[in-house]
Design a protein around this motif. Sequence first.
Motif, PDB file in Angstrom:
ATOM      1  N   TYR A 133      11.245   1.674   6.068  1.00  8.44           N
ATOM      2  CA  TYR A 133      11.882   1.698   4.755  1.00  8.44           C
ATOM      3  C   TYR A 133      11.128   2.559   3.757  1.00  8.44           C
ATOM      4  O   TYR A 133      11.372   2.475   2.563  1.00  8.44           O
ATOM      5  N   ALA A 134      10.210   3.380   4.218  1.00 14.61           N
ATOM      6  CA  ALA A 134       9.389   4.191   3.334  1.00 14.61           C
ATOM      7  C   ALA A 134      10.141   5.428   2.863  1.00 14.61           C
ATOM      8  O   ALA A 134      11.208   5.772   3.365  1.00 14.61           O
ATOM      9  N   LEU A 135       9.546   6.079   1.887  1.00 14.80           N
ATOM     10  CA  LEU A 135      10.107   7.324   1.365  1.00 14.80           C
ATOM     11  C   LEU A 135      10.100   8.399   2.448  1.00 14.80           C
ATOM     12  O   LEU A 135      11.079   9.102   2.632  1.00 14.80           O
ATOM     13  N   TRP A 136       9.010   8.523   3.169  1.00 17.73           N
ATOM     14  CA  TRP A 136       8.896   9.412   4.324  1.00 17.73           C
ATOM     15  C   TRP A 136       8.541   8.555   5.528  1.00 17.73           C
ATOM     16  O   TRP A 136       7.359   8.353   5.849  1.00 17.73           O
ATOM     17  N   PRO A 137       9.529   8.063   6.270  1.00 20.52           N
ATOM     18  CA  PRO A 137       9.230   7.130   7.367  1.00 20.52           C
ATOM     19  C   PRO A 137       8.520   7.772   8.550  1.00 20.52           C
ATOM     20  O   PRO A 137       7.840   7.084   9.311  1.00 20.52           O
ATOM     21  N   THR A 138       8.643   9.084   8.734  1.00 16.21           N
ATOM     22  CA  THR A 138       8.018   9.720   9.885  1.00 16.21           C
ATOM     23  C   THR A 138       6.540  10.022   9.657  1.00 16.21           C
ATOM     24  O   THR A 138       5.783  10.103  10.604  1.00 16.21           O
ATOM     25  N   ALA A 139       6.139  10.196   8.413  1.00 13.46           N
ATOM     26  CA  ALA A 139       4.733  10.469   8.108  1.00 13.46           C
ATOM     27  C   ALA A 139       3.948   9.161   8.092  1.00 13.46           C
ATOM     28  O   ALA A 139       4.526   8.088   7.958  1.00 13.46           O
ATOM     29  N   SER A 140       2.642   9.289   8.238  1.00 13.89           N
ATOM     30  CA  SER A 140       1.811   8.084   8.226  1.00 13.89           C
ATOM     31  C   SER A 140       0.473   8.390   7.567  1.00 13.89           C
ATOM     32  O   SER A 140      -0.499   8.725   8.225  1.00 13.89           O
ATOM     33  N   PHE A 141       0.433   8.303   6.260  1.00 11.87           N
ATOM     34  CA  PHE A 141      -0.812   8.456   5.527  1.00 11.87           C
ATOM     35  C   PHE A 141      -1.034   7.262   4.592  1.00 11.87           C
ATOM     36  O   PHE A 141      -1.674   7.378   3.565  1.00 11.87           O
ATOM     37  N   ASP A 142      -0.521   6.109   4.995  1.00 12.80           N
ATOM     38  CA  ASP A 142      -0.699   4.910   4.183  1.00 12.80           C
ATOM     39  C   ASP A 142      -2.061   4.297   4.467  1.00 12.80           C
ATOM     40  O   ASP A 142      -2.354   3.882   5.563  1.00 12.80           O
ATOM     41  N   GLY A 143      -2.900   4.258   3.464  1.00 11.41           N
ATOM     42  CA  GLY A 143      -4.222   3.685   3.600  1.00 11.41           C
ATOM     43  C   GLY A 143      -4.400   2.453   2.748  1.00 11.41           C
ATOM     44  O   GLY A 143      -5.420   1.780   2.806  1.00 11.41           O
ATOM     45  N   TYR A 144      -3.404   2.141   1.968  1.00 11.29           N
ATOM     46  CA  TYR A 144      -3.431   0.983   1.081  1.00 11.29           C
ATOM     47  C   TYR A 144      -2.592  -0.110   1.725  1.00 11.29           C
ATOM     48  O   TYR A 144      -1.426   0.103   2.027  1.00 11.29           O
ATOM     49  N   PRO A 145      -3.131  -1.295   1.972  1.00 11.49           N
ATOM     50  CA  PRO A 145      -2.421  -2.266   2.814  1.00 11.49           C
ATOM     51  C   PRO A 145      -1.235  -2.963   2.151  1.00 11.49           C
ATOM     52  O   PRO A 145      -0.392  -3.500   2.840  1.00 11.49           O
TER      53      PRO A 145
END
Length: 150
Positions: A133-145
């Motif tokens: 459900y993210a803005l860019w679901p294919t990218a993965s740079f989430d470091g904040y839990p």
Amino acid sequence: MVLITAVACVGFLAMLTTVSSVTFAAAVSFAHDVFARNKRRQTDAGEVRVLRLALVTLCVLVVSMSAATHRYSMNFLFDFAMSVAASGVFPVLVYSFIWSRFNGRGLLWSVLGGLVLCVVLMVFSPSVSGTAYALWPTASFDGYPFQSPG
């Protein structure tokens, strides 16, 4: 069926009243700030003309922003709006109730600090990348839990 219709009408009218009030208040403050810069006394017709121009400009800007973001996830937009509102309003309320020497400069810095911190944390949250459900679901740079930094 009548009760559902009545509740829907009340909800729609409440939303319409809120949006029109906020739009009109923004246009009035913009028109007042434009006139405040000018040292000459303006006529009432001139003030109304600037108010109408500000109202039309604001509505065109908001509609174009809505059209630009219609493909984005509503989850991200909702999280971002609530986080910015919470990060900007809550510190000001706490400081104004507790701190007796809280002034306009402190208000400005607490709102700006909350906004900058919220934007930075939101960029690295799962609302922007890493989940379905993210803005860019294919990218993965989430470091904040957490989902929302508000």
